[in-house]
Design a protein around this motif. Structure first.
Motif, mmCIF file in Angstrom:
data_model
loop_
_atom_site.group_PDB
_atom_site.id
_atom_site.type_symbol
_atom_site.label_atom_id
_atom_site.label_comp_id
_atom_site.label_asym_id
_atom_site.label_seq_id
_atom_site.Cartn_x
_atom_site.Cartn_y
_atom_site.Cartn_z
ATOM 1 N N ILE A 133 0.804 -1.229 -0.036
ATOM 2 C CA ILE A 133 -0.068 -0.164 0.006
ATOM 3 C C ILE A 133 0.902 1.288 -0.144
ATOM 4 C CG2 ILE A 133 -2.024 -1.069 1.247
ATOM 5 C CD1 ILE A 133 -0.819 0.150 3.793
ATOM 6 N N HIS A 134 0.279 2.378 -0.412
ATOM 7 C CA HIS A 134 0.958 3.581 -0.433
ATOM 8 C C HIS A 134 0.274 4.883 0.136
ATOM 9 C CE1 HIS A 134 2.144 1.072 -3.972
ATOM 10 N NE2 HIS A 134 3.268 1.468 -3.825
ATOM 11 N N ASP A 135 0.985 5.433 1.142
ATOM 12 C CA ASP A 135 0.405 6.674 1.667
ATOM 13 C C ASP A 135 0.729 7.616 0.630
ATOM 14 O OD1 ASP A 135 -0.076 5.524 4.580
ATOM 15 O OD2 ASP A 135 1.831 4.976 4.219
ATOM 16 N N THR A 136 -0.616 8.619 1.009
ATOM 17 C CA THR A 136 -0.447 9.823 0.135
ATOM 18 C C THR A 136 -1.194 11.047 0.943
ATOM 19 O OG1 THR A 136 -1.082 10.890 -2.053
ATOM 20 C CG2 THR A 136 -2.575 9.362 -1.045
ATOM 21 N N PHE A 137 -1.058 12.459 0.401
ATOM 22 C CA PHE A 137 -1.972 13.543 0.935
ATOM 23 C C PHE A 137 -2.831 13.957 -0.152
ATOM 24 C CE2 PHE A 137 2.217 13.210 3.078
ATOM 25 C CZ PHE A 137 1.865 13.562 4.488
ATOM 26 N N VAL A 138 -4.197 14.142 0.369
ATOM 27 C CA VAL A 138 -5.135 14.428 -0.614
ATOM 28 C C VAL A 138 -5.817 15.465 0.050
ATOM 29 C CG1 VAL A 138 -5.521 12.203 -1.557
ATOM 30 C CG2 VAL A 138 -6.693 12.790 0.134
ATOM 31 N N THR A 139 -6.498 16.403 -1.040
ATOM 32 C CA THR A 139 -7.531 17.186 -0.462
ATOM 33 C C THR A 139 -8.374 17.763 -1.593
ATOM 34 O OG1 THR A 139 -7.708 19.694 0.702
ATOM 35 C CG2 THR A 139 -6.039 19.368 -1.119
ATOM 36 N N THR A 140 -9.000 18.984 -1.728
ATOM 37 C CA THR A 140 -9.772 19.352 -2.494
ATOM 38 C C THR A 140 -9.164 20.392 -3.344
ATOM 39 O OG1 THR A 140 -11.190 20.896 -1.376
ATOM 40 C CG2 THR A 140 -12.069 18.448 -1.631
ATOM 41 N N GLN A 141 -9.640 20.975 -4.679
ATOM 42 C CA GLN A 141 -8.954 22.203 -5.188
ATOM 43 C C GLN A 141 -9.421 23.197 -4.542
ATOM 44 O OE1 GLN A 141 -6.918 22.155 -8.058
ATOM 45 N NE2 GLN A 141 -6.703 24.324 -7.139
ATOM 46 N N THR A 142 -10.480 23.421 -3.912
ATOM 47 C CA THR A 142 -11.151 24.429 -3.182
ATOM 48 C C THR A 142 -10.225 24.639 -2.247
ATOM 49 O OG1 THR A 142 -13.270 24.073 -4.166
ATOM 50 C CG2 THR A 142 -13.327 25.379 -2.233
ATOM 51 N N TYR A 143 -9.817 23.589 -1.335
ATOM 52 C CA TYR A 143 -9.311 23.959 -0.038
ATOM 53 C C TYR A 143 -7.855 24.532 -0.580
ATOM 54 C CZ TYR A 143 -6.537 23.383 4.236
ATOM 55 O OH TYR A 143 -5.756 23.720 5.275
ATOM 56 N N LEU A 144 -7.318 24.031 -1.565
ATOM 57 C CA LEU A 144 -5.940 24.579 -1.960
ATOM 58 C C LEU A 144 -5.896 26.036 -2.425
ATOM 59 C CD1 LEU A 144 -4.241 21.647 -4.203
ATOM 60 C CD2 LEU A 144 -3.696 22.199 -1.837
ATOM 61 N N ASN A 145 -7.082 26.264 -3.296
ATOM 62 C CA ASN A 145 -7.187 27.934 -3.440
ATOM 63 C C ASN A 145 -7.264 28.476 -2.211
ATOM 64 O OD1 ASN A 145 -7.112 26.828 -6.030
ATOM 65 N ND2 ASN A 145 -9.521 26.956 -6.441
ATOM 66 N N ASN A 146 -8.273 28.271 -1.313
ATOM 67 C CA ASN A 146 -8.497 28.967 -0.023
ATOM 68 C C ASN A 146 -7.075 29.081 0.596
ATOM 69 O OD1 ASN A 146 -10.985 29.439 -0.648
ATOM 70 N ND2 ASN A 146 -11.812 27.687 0.351
#
Length: 354
Positions: A165-178
């Motif tokens: 398995i591979h760990d990663t970091f995720v979010t939404t585009q909206t959160y990044l914009n803010n």
């Protein structure tokens, strides 16, 4: 008692039939052998067990007491043998598995579904706990096998790899914009082509935010790439962009709690690359981390294999990393000296499909 076990069996048959000759026939031994066995048992117990006559034998009071207890014992043995034959005929058994909620949902269930379909009479019980708690249950013989992420084990326990398995970091585009609006440097507005930066321009942008029809997505470009990389082309030059370290340190970071082996693994990753998050929200369930990331609460550290549908649908996006997170191995752990027949059957079925 071991020396008397055979004598007890002979005594029991004589008591049931009321005849030494009949007991000898049913046991396929001679009458003298039966009589000798009864005499030795009486000597050993220091009690007379039968009244003997020409008509046969009759239990004494002490013999009756012994017979009642032996009857219960031999009846139990008969029942056990019958159940074992029944279990062998229908494949009846019990399988106790220790596993975390996330590994159970995303990895174990497909294998378990196939096994139950092929072995419908096996009772399966699941103990959902962390890796460390699962190992402890294994030590206490409360589970037969555990599905865990690879971790050092004591001698006598075997780890059978299943998949990576591979760990990663995720979010939404909206959160990044803010996040960029909140944490970005003033030069971003100038260099991104939004316009000449001024305090009044920033104030105007923030005032527009109060308008329910206003969206940062219409005011800001898609900046998922800008946040992470310095990009130079014919139209844009971005010098004040965020590195992975800056994003993870500035963001609202959502992680599993500190007692979880996945959290320990990521904390080690942070330490090796000198990443020091400022805002950390601890969650004890990875599925909740995924859901929270999908609604824009922050950046979550999750397992990539668990969020394939979210990535494909665009509900979340991955944060490109400056340093790869090493893969981890998930597998089954069990005590080498104490693996049940049913557990062996389950592991064999998985190895055949894997």
């Amino acid at each position: 008692m071991e020396q008397n076990l055979n004598h007890y069996k002979i005594f029991y048959e004589v008591a049931k039939s009321g005849s030494i000759s009949k007991a000898a026939d049913s046991l396929y031994i001679s009458q003298p052998a039966v009589s000798k066995s009864i005499s030795k048992l009486e000597q050993s117990l220091n009690h007379t067990l039968f009244h003997r006559s020409k008509k046969g034998v009759k239990l004494t009071e002490e013999g009756s007491t012994l017979f009642e207890h032996l009857k219960q014992a031999f009846d139990s043995i008969d029942t056990a043998e019958r159940l074992l034959r029944h279990a062998g005929q229908f494949g009846i058994g019990q399988l106790r598995i220790g596993v975390s909620t996330s590994l159970c949902k995303h990895i174990l269930l497909p294998y378990l579904q196939d096994f139950i379909r092929e072995n419908p009479h096996i009772k399966v019980s699941i103990e959902c706990n962390s890796t460390f708690e699962t190992i402890e249950l294994l030590k206490q013989d409360k589970v037969d096998i555990g599905l865990i992420c690879d971790t050092p084990l004591e001698k006598g326990y075997h780890f059978s790899p299943l998949r990576s398995i591979h760990d990663t970091f995720v979010t939404t585009q909206t959160y990044l914009n803010n996040l960029f609006l909140r944490e970005g440097e003033p030069s971003f507005f100038k260099e991104s082509g939004i316009g000449t930066y001024s305090s009044s321009a920033e104030s105007d942008l923030l005032n527009k935010q109060k308008d329910s029809s206003f969206s940062f997505e219409t005011a800001l470009p898609n900046i998922s790439g800008l946040l992470l990389f310095s990009k130079n082309d014919e139209t844009n030059t971005f010098t004040d962009t965020f590195s992975e370290k800056e994003i993870l340190e500035k963001a609202d970071l959502m992680l599993l709690d500190k007692e979880n082996i996945s959290r320990i693994f990521i904390d080690d990753y942070f330490s090796r690359h000198h990443i020091y998050p400022r805002q950390v929200l601890e969650i004890n369930n990875m599925d909740l981390l995924i859901d929270f990331a999908a609604i824009g609460m922050g950046i979550a550290c999750v397992v990539r294999e668990f969020i394939t549908s979210y990535l494909e649908s665009g509900q979340v996006i991955e944060i490109p990393l400056d340093y790869d997170i090493p893969k981890r191995t998930v597998g089954f752990v069990y005590a080498e000296h104490n693996l049940s027949t049913t557990a062996k059957k389950f592991l064999t079925s998985i190895n055949q499909k894997w």
